[in-house]
Scaffold this active site. Structure first.
Site, short mmCIF file in Angstrom:
data_model
loop_
_atom_site.label_atom_id
_atom_site.label_comp_id
_atom_site.label_asym_id
_atom_site.label_seq_id
_atom_site.Cartn_x
_atom_site.Cartn_y
_atom_site.Cartn_z
N CYS A 127 0.69 -1.15 -0.01
CA CYS A 127 0.11 -0.04 0.11
C CYS A 127 0.77 1.31 -0.05
O CYS A 127 0.35 2.23 -0.66
CB CYS A 127 -0.99 -0.09 1.06
SG CYS A 127 -0.41 -0.59 2.65
N ARG A 156 8.15 -11.54 4.51
CA ARG A 156 8.23 -11.21 5.99
C ARG A 156 8.98 -12.40 6.88
O ARG A 156 9.03 -13.53 6.68
CB ARG A 156 6.64 -11.37 6.76
CG ARG A 156 5.69 -10.21 6.09
CD ARG A 156 4.38 -10.45 6.43
NE ARG A 156 3.64 -9.65 5.65
CZ ARG A 156 2.25 -9.37 5.71
NH1 ARG A 156 1.60 -10.20 6.35
NH2 ARG A 156 1.56 -8.56 4.74
N GLN A 192 0.66 -11.44 -3.06
CA GLN A 192 -0.67 -10.84 -2.74
C GLN A 192 -1.49 -10.22 -4.20
O GLN A 192 -0.83 -10.04 -5.04
CB GLN A 192 -0.56 -9.60 -1.75
CG GLN A 192 0.22 -10.11 -0.51
CD GLN A 192 0.31 -8.43 0.37
OE1 GLN A 192 0.30 -7.62 -0.35
NE2 GLN A 192 0.35 -8.71 1.45
N ASP A 232 -3.40 -7.91 -4.70
CA ASP A 232 -3.72 -6.67 -3.93
C ASP A 232 -4.34 -5.80 -4.59
O ASP A 232 -3.99 -5.35 -5.93
CB ASP A 232 -2.26 -6.17 -3.40
CG ASP A 232 -2.20 -5.46 -2.05
OD1 ASP A 232 -3.52 -5.33 -1.68
OD2 ASP A 232 -1.40 -5.09 -1.44
N HIS A 236 -5.98 -1.37 -4.26
CA HIS A 236 -6.38 -0.26 -3.47
C HIS A 236 -6.99 0.76 -4.30
O HIS A 236 -6.82 1.07 -5.51
CB HIS A 236 -4.84 0.48 -2.99
CG HIS A 236 -4.06 -0.39 -2.05
ND1 HIS A 236 -3.03 -1.13 -2.49
CD2 HIS A 236 -4.12 -0.67 -0.86
CE1 HIS A 236 -2.61 -1.89 -1.62
NE2 HIS A 236 -3.17 -1.58 -0.64
N LYS A 285 -12.20 -3.45 8.94
CA LYS A 285 -12.22 -4.04 7.97
C LYS A 285 -13.58 -5.34 8.05
O LYS A 285 -14.09 -5.32 8.97
CB LYS A 285 -11.22 -4.76 7.46
CG LYS A 285 -10.43 -5.93 8.73
CD LYS A 285 -9.19 -6.34 8.36
CE LYS A 285 -8.88 -7.35 9.54
NZ LYS A 285 -8.52 -8.52 9.26
N HIS A 302 -8.57 -1.00 0.98
CA HIS A 302 -7.53 -2.26 0.69
C HIS A 302 -8.49 -3.32 0.38
O HIS A 302 -9.48 -3.65 1.02
CB HIS A 302 -6.64 -2.47 1.76
CG HIS A 302 -5.73 -1.29 2.50
ND1 HIS A 302 -4.32 -1.24 2.47
CD2 HIS A 302 -6.20 -0.02 2.71
CE1 HIS A 302 -4.07 0.11 2.97
NE2 HIS A 302 -5.15 0.52 3.36
#
Length: 598
Positions: free
Chosen positions: A292, A321, A339, A341, A343, A427, A473
């Site tokens: 993000c 990670r 991901q 992902d 946005h 969320k 997100h």
């Protein structure tokens, strides 16, 4: 941006989820009985902690030697004797000095007492009759005879770092399973046995989807051609749904300066979970754990007008990670994960419409992969631990009310769960139940009211003023790896036709008909059907068994009769022989089934 990888999220504030009160008391009481039995066998054992967990309990110990199966059996038997004896549980508040006196030979307990004093928390000690006492907040049955002695089982021993940090001592953790009745325990064990058969860590390599290499490193999966094909199909399905809703693709690098995450707030809260890189010139970089902040930098390349909104970015990209080795679990919890992902940057007045569009994508995707009846929950902040979040309480309360209104407008009765939010905003989480009835969190849509503030994201409104934007997100699969771990176990590897990396396998009865089999293979390839062709140097029975082991949806067997008729003999996964069919007709039926995503 997915906030969960496995059972933990880098961005989700860490909280514990309590079991139902009655069973939690049973499990917590059994943890104390476990510690009592271990101390009886090993009087010099050093005690860690012993909480109730989702399916039972555990307790951590520093012991003079490693535990054997024989030790575990004896400890379990002793616990059953305690239960039959009928020991009472009782607790009382104590001062730090009193607690230190009781646990003067228990260094881990002394450390906990120090922590409690620092946090200004009340100390209490619980006694189990005269056989055991522990530093504990309570939550036990009144008497051990309330516990069904046949409804628990010591399960396994594992290593565990004190306080979860690899910098601390490694202890031995004894896990136990516990339920209210023996029937419940037996049901759980039967379900777990089935789950072990479906374990993605076993099935994935068996189906030739992914592998791990010691030279590459644990938690870093390598994807085979078949596994990569599945990943591509899943990602393209998500992209086709997003594209129809006006998303644009973007791409970003895999490392970044730490300053980006200092602005976002991730560095302050999660820097110890990142992979750190130092350049030759001494600059500090990290492997990106999320996307993000990068997408925000793309957005801010030019000044936005209200006419430009909403802006919708989509990005399928790998993140990293620094998970501890003991936390890794196949592709469900890995150090590298991809991901899907997205946005959305929009005005406050556009939030509901954008949430509904993402919700439509979630529904379409999970219908396509065979999950129906998704449960919905709203994950909010923990008011008792607000320091763990960015922003102010009024902003959080406003954002949570927006999500509750959206769910109500959608006609969904969404449960509100405090403490499960990302650290920057609440969320909407979607939960699926797999074929074994296990609840799995899948998609998530998050309303971010803090990163736009920290990065000063605004547009020029109709009057020429600066208007603060909001950020949404959205993750449909979340981590492709984690989704595939769920999907492999849900289907047992029997994937729907449209998603199977190999859809058809062709088997000639003998070498005499291999040329005809090759022609069928070419026809299927031209029809964009994923097929494979076996050589006829093995017996037909062995080749059929191999195809069924690989869970290929259709096996086509061809010999003299099929060659003359221009047909194929069909074996369908799970149904066996389906008779013969003209090749052209079979191809058309396959194309219809693939297009329907059933």
């Amino acid at each position: 941006m997915p906030k969960r990888q496995g059972n933990k999220s880098l961005n989700r504030v860490k909280t514990s989820v309590a079991s139902p009160p009655a069973i939690e008391k049973i499990r917590h009481s059994l943890a104390h009985l476990l510690a009592a039995a271990v101390l009886e066998k090993f009087p010099k054992a050093k005690l860690g902690v012993g909480p109730a967990i989702e399916d039972g309990f555990y307790y951590d110990f520093d012991l003079p030697r490693g535990l054997t199966p024989k030790d575990i059996s004896k400890i379990e038997s002793r616990m059953r004797e305690y239960i039959k004896h009928g020991y009472k549980f009782s607790g009382k508040k104590v001062t730090p000095a009193e607690a230190r006196k009781v646990f003067k030979n228990q260094p881990f307990k002394l450390e906990l007492i120090k922590d409690f004093v620092k946090e200004k928390k009340q100390l209490s000690i619980y006694h189990t009759g005269e056989i055991f006492k522990d530093l504990c907040r309570g939550g036990h049955v009144k008497n051990t005879n309330e516990v069904d002695a046949l409804a628990f089982k010591l399960d396994r021993v594992a290593g565990a770092y004190w306080k979860g940090s690899e910098k601390n001592a490694q202890l031995q953790r004894i896990y136990g399973l516990a339920f209210e009745t023996k029937k419940d325990l037996d049901t759980y064990l039967k379900q777990r046995e089935e789950a072990e058969k479906r374990d993605h860590k076993v099935l994935g390599p068996k189906l030739d989807l992914f592998v791990f290499s010691e030279l590459v490193g644990s938690g870093l999966p390598l994807w085979t051609p078949l596994g990569t094909q599945m990943r591509f199909l899943l990602d393209e399905f998500v992209w086709s749904l997003r594209k129809a809703h006006g998303y644009e693709r973007v791409e970003i690098p895999h490392i970044t300066k730490k300053e980006l995450y200092e602005v976002s707030g991730h560095w302050d809260k999660f820097s110890d979970e990142l992979f750190h890189i130092k350049s030759r010139e001494g600059h500090q970089f990290v492997m990106k754990p999320m996307n993000c902040p990068h997408h925000i930098q793309i957005l801010q390349r030019k000044q936005l007008s209200y006419r430009d909104l909403p802006v919708r970015y989509a990005n399928t990209t790998t993140c990293y990670r620094d998970e501890q080795t003991g936390e890794l679990s196949g592709i469900a919890r890995a150090r590298s994960f991809t991901q899907d992902d997205a946005h959305v940057f929009c005005r406050e007045s556009q939030i509901q419409e954008e949430f509904f569009a993402i919700w439509d994508i979630v529904d379409a995707f999970y219908k396509g992969v065979g999950f129906t009846g998704l449960e919905v929950r709203i994950s909010g902040h923990d008011p008792k631990n607000f320091s763990a979040y960015l922003g102010t309480k009024p902003k959080w309360q406003k954002a949570e009310k927006i999500l509750q209104k959206i769910a109500k407008k959608r006609g969904v009765n969404a449960k509100f769960v405090p403490g499960e939010a990302a650290f920057y905003g609440p969320k909407i989480d979607f939960l699926a139940r797999d074929s074994l009835g296990r609840e799995r969190q899948v998609a998530t849509i998050q309303l971010d009211i803090n990163l736009p503030e920290r990065f000063d994201i605004f547009c020029i409104d109709e009057k020429g003023n600066h208007e603060r934007l909001v950020m949404i997100h959205a993750a449909i699969m979340g981590s492709i790896e984690r989704f595939m771990s769920i999907f492999i176990e849900h289907t047992g590897g029997a994937f729907p036709l449209w998603l199977s990396p190999v859809q058809v396998q062709i088997l000639a009865l003998s070498q005499k008909f291999q040329t005809y089999a090759e022609n069928i293979y070419k026809t299927l390839k031209e029809a964009d059907i994923r097929a494979t062709l076996t050589e006829s140097n093995e017996t037909l029975g062995k080749r059929i068994r191999e195809g069924e082991t690989q869970k290929i949806p259709y096996l086509l067997i061809v010999g003299e009769k099929e060659k003359k008729a221009g047909s194929v003999a069909i074996r369908k996964r799970g149904k066996g022989d389906m008779g013969t069919q003209k090749l052209a007709s079979f191809v058309h039926s396959l194309q219809r089934e693939i297009a329907s995503k059933k």
